[in-house]
Design an enzyme around this catalytic site. Structure first.
Site, PDB file in Angstrom:
ATOM      1  N   ASP A 232     -12.390  -6.437   3.017  1.00 20.10           N
ATOM      2  CA  ASP A 232     -11.140  -6.822   2.054  1.00 20.10           C
ATOM      3  C   ASP A 232     -10.033  -6.924   2.632  1.00 20.10           C
ATOM      4  OD1 ASP A 232     -12.947  -6.441   0.174  1.00 20.10           O
ATOM      5  OD2 ASP A 232     -12.662  -4.591  -0.678  1.00 20.10           O
TER       6      ASP A 232
ATOM      7  N   ASP B 298      11.512   6.580  -1.963  1.00 25.59           N
ATOM      8  CA  ASP B 298      11.104   5.956  -0.762  1.00 25.59           C
ATOM      9  C   ASP B 298      11.019   4.597  -0.917  1.00 25.59           C
ATOM     10  OD1 ASP B 298      11.284   8.226   0.918  1.00 25.59           O
ATOM     11  OD2 ASP B 298       8.854   8.533   0.871  1.00 25.59           O
TER      12      ASP B 298
ATOM     13  N   TYR C 133      -0.059   3.989   3.022  1.00 24.50           N
ATOM     14  CA  TYR C 133      -1.254   3.241   2.736  1.00 24.50           C
ATOM     15  C   TYR C 133      -2.187   3.452   3.511  1.00 24.50           C
ATOM     16  CZ  TYR C 133      -3.777  -1.028   0.767  1.00 24.50           C
ATOM     17  OH  TYR C 133      -4.523  -1.838   0.460  1.00 24.50           O
ATOM     18  N   ASN C 134      -1.804   3.568   4.938  1.00 17.70           N
ATOM     19  CA  ASN C 134      -2.713   3.983   5.920  1.00 17.70           C
ATOM     20  C   ASN C 134      -3.455   5.082   5.673  1.00 17.70           C
ATOM     21  OD1 ASN C 134      -3.483   3.712   8.889  1.00 17.70           O
ATOM     22  ND2 ASN C 134      -2.385   5.620   8.929  1.00 17.70           N
ATOM     23  N   LYS C 135      -2.821   6.020   5.351  1.00 16.60           N
ATOM     24  CA  LYS C 135      -3.465   7.556   5.212  1.00 16.60           C
ATOM     25  C   LYS C 135      -4.441   7.412   4.038  1.00 16.60           C
ATOM     26  CE  LYS C 135      -2.385  12.385   4.500  1.00 16.60           C
ATOM     27  NZ  LYS C 135      -3.621  12.522   3.467  1.00 16.60           N
TER      28      LYS C 135
ATOM     29  N   ALA D 266     -12.539  -1.569   3.729  1.00 20.45           N
ATOM     30  CA  ALA D 266     -13.948  -1.745   3.233  1.00 20.45           C
ATOM     31  C   ALA D 266     -14.581  -2.851   3.993  1.00 20.45           C
ATOM     32  CB  ALA D 266     -13.901  -2.403   1.797  1.00 20.45           C
TER      33      ALA D 266
END
Length: 265
Positions: A151, A51, A164-166, A186
């Site tokens: 962050d 991917d 990344y979202n999950k 965060a």
């Protein structure tokens, strides 16, 4: 499908990868496809890798709308790769027997400080470059929605919602819904700073403006998919769905939700 015969293979230029791709090139030529050596000549771009390689192929070839992208994995199937290198005949037969369909994937358009826009297929991320939180004013269209301190933030497409979202507990979004999802990294919530505290989804006509508050940490890292951009003094990051979509050749029998089940359940 039949009129598209010019193939360009995108892969990491190492001796090992060249050995892997050579049989695939030979097979394509045997079945009547014409191999081209420049991106401009291609109307089918085949990414060989995983991917990450597929994301690089999209980026390095300019997010072209006038060609089809195909993902071939050197290991197991991914979210963008419907074939593996060991299943070459299956890919050729699927193309000949019309077992494939073209799926349109939404793309993010990102403009930093009103400069020339860049595009993202998975997500755009804004993160601190030092061990310190930073502040972002979040504006939806012209409405000042919230002030974030933490962050960073991730803005993802539906297909990028599984990446990344999950990992930061964002929702998985069906790619047939043109939208973008905003997730926090965060966040601090106290008497001074207050955010929604959960991911939220914006429709296709919304514009998101992230204004980095200048308080000494005004050099955040801007990530476009799997690449960090070499940008400094990022103050205004404007994000919206682009007026272009990427055409990806996929197996009809391998839907997005089948991939979600295979990878996570």
């Amino acid at each position: 499908m039949i009129s598209r015969k010019n193939l360009y293979f995108f892969f990491k230029q190492t001796p090992e990868m060249k050995d892997i791709v050579t049989p695939l090139k030979n097979l394509a030529e045997v079945h009547g496809f014409h191999l081209v050596h420049s991106i401009e000549e291609a109307n089918i771009i085949v990414s060989v890798g995983g991917d990450n390689a597929f994301l690089q192929a999209i980026r390095k070839t300019g997010f072209r709308e006038d060609c089809l992208y195909i993902g071939v994995n050197t290991d197991q199937l991914g979210f963008y790769t419907d074939f593996t290198i060991n299943d070459q005949e299956r890919m050729i037969q699927a193309m000949k027997n019309e077992e494939l369909e073209v799926r349109l994937y939404p793309v993010l358009e990102v403009s930093v400080n009103n400069e020339k826009p860049i595009f993202c297929l998975n997500e755009c991320s804004i993160r601190s470059n030092v061990i310190k939180t930073f502040v972002i004013d979040v504006v939806i269209d012209d409405f000042a929605f919230e002030t974030f301190r933490g962050d960073g933030m991730i803005v993802s497409t539906p297909t990028g919602s599984t990446a990344y979202n999950k990992s930061v507990r964002g929702a998985v979004i069906d790619p047939t819904l043109p939208s973008m999802q905003v997730s926090e990294l965060a966040s601090l919530n106290n008497n001074q700073y207050r955010t929604l505290g959960s991911p939220f989804v914006l429709g296709p006509d919304r514009t998101l403006l992230l204004k980095v508050v200048q308080d000494g940490n005004d050099h955040p890292i801007i990530g476009a998919d799997n690449e960090a951009l070499s940008l400094r003094h990022a103050k205004d990051i404007r994000i919206q769905l682009a007026d272009r979509q990427i055409k990806v050749l996929k197996l009809k029998t391998n839907s997005f939700w089948q991939k979600v089940q295979r990878n996570f359940l």
